[in-house]
Motif scaffolding. Sequence first.
Motif, PDB file in Angstrom:
ATOM      1  N   THR A 131       4.795 -29.141   1.338  1.00 19.72           N
ATOM      2  CA  THR A 131       4.730 -27.813   0.716  1.00 19.72           C
ATOM      3  C   THR A 131       4.713 -27.921  -0.798  1.00 19.72           C
ATOM      4  OG1 THR A 131       7.143 -27.494   0.657  1.00 19.72           O
ATOM      5  CG2 THR A 131       5.975 -26.761   2.645  1.00 19.72           C
ATOM      6  N   GLY A 132       4.088 -26.906  -1.405  1.00 22.96           N
ATOM      7  CA  GLY A 132       4.022 -26.813  -2.852  1.00 22.96           C
ATOM      8  C   GLY A 132       4.398 -25.427  -3.333  1.00 22.96           C
ATOM      9  N   ALA A 133       4.035 -25.134  -4.566  1.00 25.37           N
ATOM     10  CA  ALA A 133       4.497 -23.923  -5.233  1.00 25.37           C
ATOM     11  C   ALA A 133       4.114 -22.644  -4.520  1.00 25.37           C
ATOM     12  CB  ALA A 133       3.954 -23.894  -6.665  1.00 25.37           C
ATOM     13  N   GLY A 134       2.994 -22.664  -3.761  1.00 22.87           N
ATOM     14  CA  GLY A 134       2.562 -21.459  -3.071  1.00 22.87           C
ATOM     15  C   GLY A 134       3.562 -20.952  -2.058  1.00 22.87           C
ATOM     16  N   VAL A 135       4.389 -21.830  -1.506  1.00 27.11           N
ATOM     17  CA  VAL A 135       5.397 -21.413  -0.532  1.00 27.11           C
ATOM     18  C   VAL A 135       6.477 -20.576  -1.216  1.00 27.11           C
ATOM     19  CG1 VAL A 135       7.200 -22.242   1.030  1.00 27.11           C
ATOM     20  CG2 VAL A 135       4.969 -23.334   1.015  1.00 27.11           C
ATOM     21  N   SER A 136       6.883 -20.988  -2.409  1.00 31.70           N
ATOM     22  CA  SER A 136       7.952 -20.279  -3.108  1.00 31.70           C
ATOM     23  C   SER A 136       7.444 -19.116  -3.964  1.00 31.70           C
ATOM     24  CB  SER A 136       8.742 -21.251  -3.979  1.00 31.70           C
ATOM     25  OG  SER A 136       9.481 -22.142  -3.169  1.00 31.70           O
ATOM     26  N   ALA A 137       6.148 -19.052  -4.198  1.00 29.91           N
ATOM     27  CA  ALA A 137       5.600 -17.951  -4.993  1.00 29.91           C
ATOM     28  C   ALA A 137       5.928 -16.603  -4.357  1.00 29.91           C
ATOM     29  CB  ALA A 137       4.093 -18.111  -5.148  1.00 29.91           C
ATOM     30  N   GLU A 138       5.953 -16.563  -3.018  1.00 33.66           N
ATOM     31  CA  GLU A 138       6.259 -15.316  -2.329  1.00 33.66           C
ATOM     32  C   GLU A 138       7.728 -14.930  -2.435  1.00 33.66           C
ATOM     33  OE1 GLU A 138       3.834 -14.616   1.405  1.00 33.66           O
ATOM     34  OE2 GLU A 138       3.713 -16.804   1.247  1.00 33.66           O
ATOM     35  N   SER A 139       8.558 -15.855  -2.915  1.00 35.93           N
ATOM     36  CA  SER A 139       9.964 -15.547  -3.184  1.00 35.93           C
ATOM     37  C   SER A 139      10.181 -15.196  -4.649  1.00 35.93           C
ATOM     38  CB  SER A 139      10.849 -16.743  -2.810  1.00 35.93           C
ATOM     39  OG  SER A 139      10.812 -16.981  -1.420  1.00 35.93           O
ATOM     40  N   GLY A 140       9.096 -15.106  -5.398  1.00 36.57           N
ATOM     41  CA  GLY A 140       9.196 -14.745  -6.802  1.00 36.57           C
ATOM     42  C   GLY A 140       9.479 -15.893  -7.737  1.00 36.57           C
ATOM     43  N   ILE A 141       9.343 -17.137  -7.243  1.00 37.57           N
ATOM     44  CA  ILE A 141       9.560 -18.310  -8.093  1.00 37.57           C
ATOM     45  C   ILE A 141       8.256 -18.638  -8.805  1.00 37.57           C
ATOM     46  CG2 ILE A 141      10.214 -20.734  -8.174  1.00 37.57           C
ATOM     47  CD1 ILE A 141      12.493 -18.991  -7.318  1.00 37.57           C
ATOM     48  N   PRO A 142       8.204 -18.540 -10.136  1.00 42.24           N
ATOM     49  CA  PRO A 142       6.966 -18.887 -10.826  1.00 42.24           C
ATOM     50  C   PRO A 142       6.721 -20.384 -10.789  1.00 42.24           C
ATOM     51  CG  PRO A 142       8.697 -18.467 -12.424  1.00 42.24           C
ATOM     52  CD  PRO A 142       9.271 -18.144 -11.064  1.00 42.24           C
ATOM     53  N   THR A 143       5.459 -20.788 -10.898  1.00 42.44           N
ATOM     54  CA  THR A 143       5.167 -22.203 -11.021  1.00 42.44           C
ATOM     55  C   THR A 143       5.732 -22.728 -12.329  1.00 42.44           C
ATOM     56  OG1 THR A 143       3.069 -21.892 -12.178  1.00 42.44           O
ATOM     57  CG2 THR A 143       3.012 -21.858  -9.753  1.00 42.44           C
ATOM     58  N   PHE A 144       5.771 -24.032 -12.462  1.00 47.80           N
ATOM     59  CA  PHE A 144       6.325 -24.638 -13.674  1.00 47.80           C
ATOM     60  C   PHE A 144       5.665 -24.071 -14.923  1.00 47.80           C
ATOM     61  CE2 PHE A 144       6.406 -27.840 -16.990  1.00 47.80           C
ATOM     62  CZ  PHE A 144       7.741 -28.191 -17.022  1.00 47.80           C
ATOM     63  N   ARG A 145       4.347 -24.022 -14.910  1.00 41.94           N
ATOM     64  CA  ARG A 145       3.635 -23.562 -16.107  1.00 41.94           C
ATOM     65  C   ARG A 145       3.747 -22.053 -16.282  1.00 41.94           C
ATOM     66  NH1 ARG A 145       0.663 -27.927 -18.009  1.00 41.94           N
ATOM     67  NH2 ARG A 145       0.582 -29.638 -16.510  1.00 41.94           N
TER      68      ARG A 145
END
Length: 242
Positions: free
Chosen positions: A20-34
């Motif tokens: 898993t990568g950032a797309g999984v947590s994006a739906e929890s409102g976690i922004p990507t590093f950048r």
Amino acid sequence: MNLQEARAALRSARRVAVLTGAGVSAESGIPTFRDAQTGHWARFRPEDLASPGAYHRDPETVWAWYAGRYRDVTRAQPGAAHHLLAALERGKGEGFLLATQNVDGLHARAGSERLVELHGNLTTARCELCGTVVPLPAPEDFTPPPTCPVCGSRMRPNIVWFGEFLPEDALEAATLAFQEADVALIVGTSGVVYPAAGLALETRREGGVVIEVNPEETELTPYLSFSVRDVASRGLAALMEP
């Protein structure tokens, strides 16, 4: 391979490996590093905040950045994708392994146990001298930098920075799981960060099925068995339909 065949392959698989990568947590409102570099932090390059050199030059600024990200992830809640993967683990048992590039700890909070965190975890710190890893105190009680409870030395964020190697034991466990997998799922990752991105190819080389869940085509797409073009939660739900 079509969606029905992908579902059947996942359902019958005895061994399943997931990346898993950032797309999984994006739906929890976690922004990507950048994407997290907004406001005051917009003036910094990633290398200014996430490299051994940056930490050596200015540990206070680096810790301030990570303390802010730590506060953000503790406020977030695991999303549907996290819970679906925890349910998949319960169904597959010892034949399952989840390797994540995310550092937010949400997979564990959703109930995932057969889990390796390839890039570390924001909610922990690691001693610069003896390597002891401990959880950070609650954000409201945390004043960085923490001190090692074993040797008293300063601790650093327990994150893999630019220019550092992945934890050897985590990478070895993930590689073995993907080599042995009947089905591998690549969920919410762009497939550009190696060596993690190469795990999918381990499964393909051994004759396994590799299914991607991502809204957009990635660099891995041409080499995979099937792609579900959707966000992580809906794509996983579609694959896991009975």
